[in-house]
Design an enzyme around this catalytic site. Structure first.
Site, mmCIF file in Angstrom:
data_model
loop_
_atom_site.group_PDB
_atom_site.id
_atom_site.type_symbol
_atom_site.label_atom_id
_atom_site.label_comp_id
_atom_site.label_asym_id
_atom_site.label_seq_id
_atom_site.Cartn_x
_atom_site.Cartn_y
_atom_site.Cartn_z
ATOM 1 N N ASP A 34 23.485 2.418 95.123
ATOM 2 C CA ASP A 34 22.034 2.235 95.029
ATOM 3 C C ASP A 34 21.346 2.356 96.386
ATOM 4 O OD1 ASP A 34 22.425 1.613 92.263
ATOM 5 O OD2 ASP A 34 23.031 -0.392 92.874
ATOM 6 N N GLU A 196 17.011 5.360 84.582
ATOM 7 C CA GLU A 196 16.899 4.169 85.417
ATOM 8 C C GLU A 196 16.688 4.603 86.873
ATOM 9 O OE1 GLU A 196 20.622 2.049 85.517
ATOM 10 O OE2 GLU A 196 21.780 3.907 85.436
#
Length: 437
Positions: A34, A196
């Site tokens: 991430d 997402e």
């Protein structure tokens, strides 16, 4: 020593180990995911999540920071925040994809705590310490678990926005204090291929929303708009879906005249096993725009050559946890708040790319180490782990960090530098910093 068989050797070459050229993944001493890059004062601050070494599913306890000024040599700055910073929850897992943004000299970290909404931390420095200013969730829609993956952007008029969500996409308008919002939470119509991990930014008058595209496997898709609140028009892939990885999560910056997309993969894990575990690694690639603002598709991470932006200066104190490649090594915290390199075994290496020794060259080399086994040495080689030896540094056996020094011969011009570790067995020493003179 860790035994590397021929199959692992081939995997290391494919991943960009020193004998190939240090490339992706960017970090090899920990599992990272991430990526949330931020450019501040001519430096890239790369915030990441952290998959624990023993993770099977998602096991994520804290958020990490790495810095670079050349895109290939990265310094580990350790954990800058963790779930423990949110006193209003009692969680031992769930430190999911964050983003940090600067405003008026303060740094705001937006952190999803899986199942407990999105919190916010603030610091006076990009290195932290980050503290919770509100003692509760900034956003928490308790009727579902969509509240993950926040991305924050401040528009030219000063209005800040936070987008987030899986599988649905939401936004709010943040107040100037960056720790509260005005108006309602807005749910947007579904964008084609959106899953997402949104990343919201503006460039040359265009608004962009990059995102992890529909699972699984996830690629990186993007949409564009003429407004910060949409409507959003799907434009295609920055990186296509591929069976070579499973998940993804984009972070995009412009830096020193180039554009970069960051994301994640399982390539480091593949050195060890073909079994799926949530142990991910951050990678990056240069990205290019078309004249109309659309983005040219980027090949898969390992198919890119990540060029060094500027040469590395060795004539200063350099933290040992600065490297382009260091597979097998680990980073450990120190009692004084610093960190060091450990888990250093016989035959392992640490590589820096594009080190500029200048025309006159280096004359001596010193390193601060402790707990060195008798006979442990650092061998300094140029360009590869089989390249010419320009220095051999025997290490002092000291319980505290102490400097060992040696002469250097033949280190002139620009070279990759490979520190080769020699000694009896594993855990040869701990390493704080080094410097050429």
């Amino acid at each position: 020593m860790k035994i590397i068989d021929l199959m692992t050797f081939g995997a290391l070459v494919a991943l960009g180990a020193p004998f190939a050229a240090a490339q992706n993944p960017l970090i090899q001493t920990k599992y990272t995911a991430d990526p949330a890059p931020m450019v501040y004062n001519d430096t890239i601050y790369l915030y990441t999540t952290h998959d624990e070494d023993d993770a099977e599913g998602f096991k994520m306890l804290d958020w990490l920071l790495y810095t670079s000024t050349d895109m290939v040599n990265w310094t580990d700055r350790g954990a800058v925040a963790s779930l423990k910073d949110f006193k209003w929850i009692d969680k031992d897992n769930g430190a999911w994809a964050e983003q940090v943004i600067e405003r008026n000299g303060k740094f705001y970290m937006y952190c999803p705590i899986h199942g407990n909404g999105i919190g916010v931390l603030v610091a006076d420095s990009p290195y932290g310490p980050f503290k919770d200013p509100i003692g509760k969730a900034l956003v928490w829609q308790k009727e579902h678990w969509d509240d993950i993956d926040p991305t924050v952007f401040i528009d030219d008029d000063g209005q800040a926005y936070m987008y987030w969500g899986n599988p649905n996409l939401y936004y709010v308008k943040l107040n100037e204090d960056m720790i509260s919002y005005s108006g309602d939470i807005v749910k947007l119509p579904h964008i084609e291929d959106y899953q997402e991990g949104p990343w919201f930014y503006k460039r040359n008058g265009h608004y962009y929303l990059a995102f992890a595209s529909t699972c699984c496997p996830e690629g990186i898709g993007y949409a564009m708009s003429d407004s910060p609140t949409g409507p959003w028009e799907y434009k295609g892939h920055i990186m296509d879906h591929t069976q070579r990885t499973r998940g993804n999560h984009p972070g995009i910056i412009d830096y020193k005249g180039k554009s970069y997309v960051f994301g994640l993969n399982y390539d480091l894990l593949r050195i060890e096993t073909d079994q799926h575990k949530e142990r991910r690694s951050v990678s990056a690639a240069e990205m290019h725009y078309n004249p109309d603002g659309t983005i040219k598709e980027v090949p898969y991470w390992k198919d890119n050559v990540l060029e060094q932006i500027e040469f590395f200066n060795p004539y200063r104190r350099v933290e040992a946890e600065t490297m382009a490649w260091g597979y097998g090594l680990k980073i450990a915290p120190l009692a004084d708040g610093g960190i060091c390199v450990n888990n250093i075994d016989n035959g392992e290496t640490l590589t820096l790319r594009g080190v500029d020794f200048g025309k006159k060259g280096a004359k001596n080399f010193k390193a601060a180490t402790r707990n060195a086994k008798p006979g442990a040495v650092i061998e300094v080689r140029l360009d590869s782990d089989k390249g010419p030896v320009v220095a051999t540094l025997p290490l002092k056996s000291s319980a505290d960090f102490s400097l060992s020094e040696c002469k250097v011969k033949g280190a002139k011009g620009v070279h990759d530098v490979v520190f080769c570790f020699k000694g009896d067995g594993d855990n040869l020493f701990e390493w704080d910093y080094w410097q050429f003179n």
